[in-house]
Scaffold this motif. Structure first.
Motif, short mmCIF file in Angstrom:
data_model
loop_
_atom_site.label_atom_id
_atom_site.label_comp_id
_atom_site.label_asym_id
_atom_site.label_seq_id
_atom_site.Cartn_x
_atom_site.Cartn_y
_atom_site.Cartn_z
N ARG A 84 4.52 7.51 3.06
CA ARG A 84 4.21 8.28 1.57
C ARG A 84 5.65 8.71 1.29
N GLU A 85 5.88 8.39 -0.04
CA GLU A 85 7.29 8.57 -0.48
C GLU A 85 7.24 10.02 -1.59
N HIS A 86 8.16 10.85 -1.83
CA HIS A 86 8.21 11.92 -2.64
C HIS A 86 9.07 11.83 -3.92
N GLU A 131 5.02 -0.94 -7.17
CA GLU A 131 4.16 -1.27 -6.03
C GLU A 131 3.35 -0.20 -5.32
N TYR A 132 3.59 0.94 -6.07
CA TYR A 132 2.74 2.02 -5.62
C TYR A 132 0.97 1.86 -5.78
N ALA A 133 0.32 2.12 -4.76
CA ALA A 133 -1.18 1.85 -4.73
C ALA A 133 -1.68 3.15 -5.19
N ASN A 182 0.66 -0.94 -0.11
CA ASN A 182 0.15 -0.32 0.05
C ASN A 182 0.82 1.31 -0.03
N ARG A 183 2.09 1.11 -0.67
CA ARG A 183 2.85 2.38 -0.77
C ARG A 183 2.17 3.39 -1.43
N ARG A 234 9.60 19.83 2.91
CA ARG A 234 9.02 18.52 2.95
C ARG A 234 10.07 17.45 3.91
N VAL A 235 11.27 18.04 3.31
CA VAL A 235 12.27 17.08 4.11
C VAL A 235 12.36 17.43 5.67
#
Length: 116
Positions: A35-37, A106-108, A2-3, A19-20
């Motif tokens: 959550r990735e950016h 794999e990103y949902a 569920n990435r 953001r960092v």
């Protein structure tokens, strides 16, 4: 899996630094955002990577991981050379993962934020 991925387009250094810093503070508290950016410097840069065919490939690969580029090309009914180019571009951008079992997206969810 569920990435989730936020794609940022444009913006300035201050927005990226914010953001960092936010991610750093969450990590210090032991909170994992999940959550990735990914940041592209411009719309042109994003549009070179994320074409309609590549988006179709990502959706397909999300539902159906492939053991190889050849297997992916067959399942999509597309030319191997073009699929290979798409996989290389999407992998370089961090949107497709390759490991010993094959190719994965794999990103949902992928959200795009465009700075004006």
């Amino acid at each position: 899996m569920n990435r989730k991925l936020d794609i940022h387009v444009g913006g300035d250094f201050d927005a990226m630094a914010k953001r960092v810093a936010e991610a750093w503070h969450l990590a210090e508290k032991g909170e994992v955002e999940g959550r990735e950016h990914l940041t592209f410097v411009s719309w042109d840069a994003l549009s070179k990577v994320m074409t309609a065919k590549r988006m179709e490939l990502l959706r397909h690969l999300h539902r159906n991981p492939a053991v190889s580029v050849a297997a992916l090309a067959r399942s999509l009914g597309r030319d191997y050379k073009r699929v290979h180019e798409d996989v290389e571009s999407l992998s370089a951008a961090g949107l497709i993962e390759r490991d010993e079992t094959g190719l994965h997206a794999e990103y949902a969810e992928i959200r795009t934020v465009i700075a004006l």
